[in-house]
Design a protein around this motif. Structure first.
Motif, PDB file in Angstrom:
ATOM      1  N   ASP A  97       0.813  -1.216   0.000  1.00  0.00           N
ATOM      2  CA  ASP A  97       0.000   0.000   0.000  1.00  0.00           C
ATOM      3  C   ASP A  97       0.847   1.266   0.000  1.00  0.00           C
ATOM      4  O   ASP A  97       0.541   2.224  -0.716  1.00  0.00           O
ATOM      5  N   SER A  98       1.913   1.273   0.799  1.00  0.00           N
ATOM      6  CA  SER A  98       2.712   2.502   0.837  1.00  0.00           C
ATOM      7  C   SER A  98       3.448   2.692  -0.482  1.00  0.00           C
ATOM      8  O   SER A  98       3.642   3.827  -0.926  1.00  0.00           O
TER       9      SER A  98
ATOM     10  N   ALA B  90       1.066   6.607  -6.640  1.00  0.00           N
ATOM     11  CA  ALA B  90      -0.127   7.424  -6.892  1.00  0.00           C
ATOM     12  C   ALA B  90       0.178   8.904  -6.685  1.00  0.00           C
ATOM     13  O   ALA B  90      -0.278   9.751  -7.456  1.00  0.00           O
ATOM     14  N   CYS B  91       0.969   9.206  -5.652  1.00  0.00           N
ATOM     15  CA  CYS B  91       1.345  10.617  -5.410  1.00  0.00           C
ATOM     16  C   CYS B  91       2.115  11.171  -6.592  1.00  0.00           C
ATOM     17  O   CYS B  91       1.858  12.302  -7.030  1.00  0.00           O
TER      18      CYS B  91
ATOM     19  N   ILE C 170      -0.006  14.903 -13.006  1.00  0.00           N
ATOM     20  CA  ILE C 170      -1.253  15.419 -13.591  1.00  0.00           C
ATOM     21  C   ILE C 170      -1.452  16.866 -13.157  1.00  0.00           C
ATOM     22  O   ILE C 170      -1.799  17.733 -13.964  1.00  0.00           O
ATOM     23  N   TRP C 171      -1.218  17.130 -11.857  1.00  0.00           N
ATOM     24  CA  TRP C 171      -1.374  18.487 -11.326  1.00  0.00           C
ATOM     25  C   TRP C 171      -0.459  19.451 -12.088  1.00  0.00           C
ATOM     26  O   TRP C 171      -0.891  20.534 -12.499  1.00  0.00           O
TER      27      TRP C 171
ATOM     28  N   MET D  40      -2.985  11.009  -0.043  1.00  0.00           N
ATOM     29  CA  MET D  40      -2.198   9.792  -0.262  1.00  0.00           C
ATOM     30  C   MET D  40      -0.906   9.784   0.550  1.00  0.00           C
ATOM     31  O   MET D  40      -0.190   8.790   0.568  1.00  0.00           O
ATOM     32  N   HIS D  41      -0.594  10.905   1.201  1.00  0.00           N
ATOM     33  CA  HIS D  41       0.597  10.971   2.051  1.00  0.00           C
ATOM     34  C   HIS D  41       0.289  10.410   3.440  1.00  0.00           C
ATOM     35  O   HIS D  41      -0.855  10.314   3.834  1.00  0.00           O
ATOM     36  N   GLY D  42       1.319  10.088   4.142  1.00  0.00           N
ATOM     37  CA  GLY D  42       1.160   9.672   5.532  1.00  0.00           C
ATOM     38  C   GLY D  42       0.986   8.186   5.682  1.00  0.00           C
ATOM     39  O   GLY D  42       0.976   7.438   4.695  1.00  0.00           O
TER      40      GLY D  42
END
Ligand SMILES: [Fe+2]
Length: 133
Positions: A4-5, A11-12, A18-19, A69-71
């Protein structure tokens, strides 16, 4: 690193890219395209305001998605939902730009259009250093 991480980190990076691409597009429109059109087409006030509001939404939504998505507990569901909503709004946004705004840019006199296209190209190429190949 858990699966997951690792996925959250990927994903980040994807959301940030994209941003960035959307941000330079927006910057070019706000600095170059929209002012040129507002100067020559007073009837575009409302559509340009809608596009501005869409841009603000896109930037805030993507920034929020990256943050979610952080943390230690990345929120995949929130990020996925935000991207789906963004895609829907982006489709309407693009239809307005491509159907009602950009055709007017193409009709500008060549002496006005040429510098606009040059400025847009420079804005699109000016990326933050973190945006590598
Ligand atoms: Fe736009």
């Amino acid at each position: 690193m858990s699966i997951d991480s690792g996925l959250a980190a990927d994903a980040c990076v994807a959301l940030d890219r994209i941003w960035i691409r959307l941000a330079v597009h927006i910057r070019a429109e706000h600095k170059v395209v929209f002012p040129a059109l507002a100067e020559t087409h007073s009837d575009l006030r409302a559509p340009l305001q809608t596009l501005h509001e869409d841009h603000d939404y896109f930037m805030a939504s993507l920034a929020g998605s990256v943050k979610s998505m952080h943390g230690p507990s990345p929120d995949f569901a929130s990020a996925r939902t935000a991207v789906e909503v963004l895609k829907l709004r982006l489709a309407a946004h693009n239809a307005l730009e491509e159907g009602g705004v950009y055709p007017l840019v193409d009709k500008l006199p060549q002496e006005q259009l040429t510098p606009i296209l040059g400025q847009v190209a420079r804005e699109l190429a000016f990326l933050p250093p973190r945006y590598g190949p």
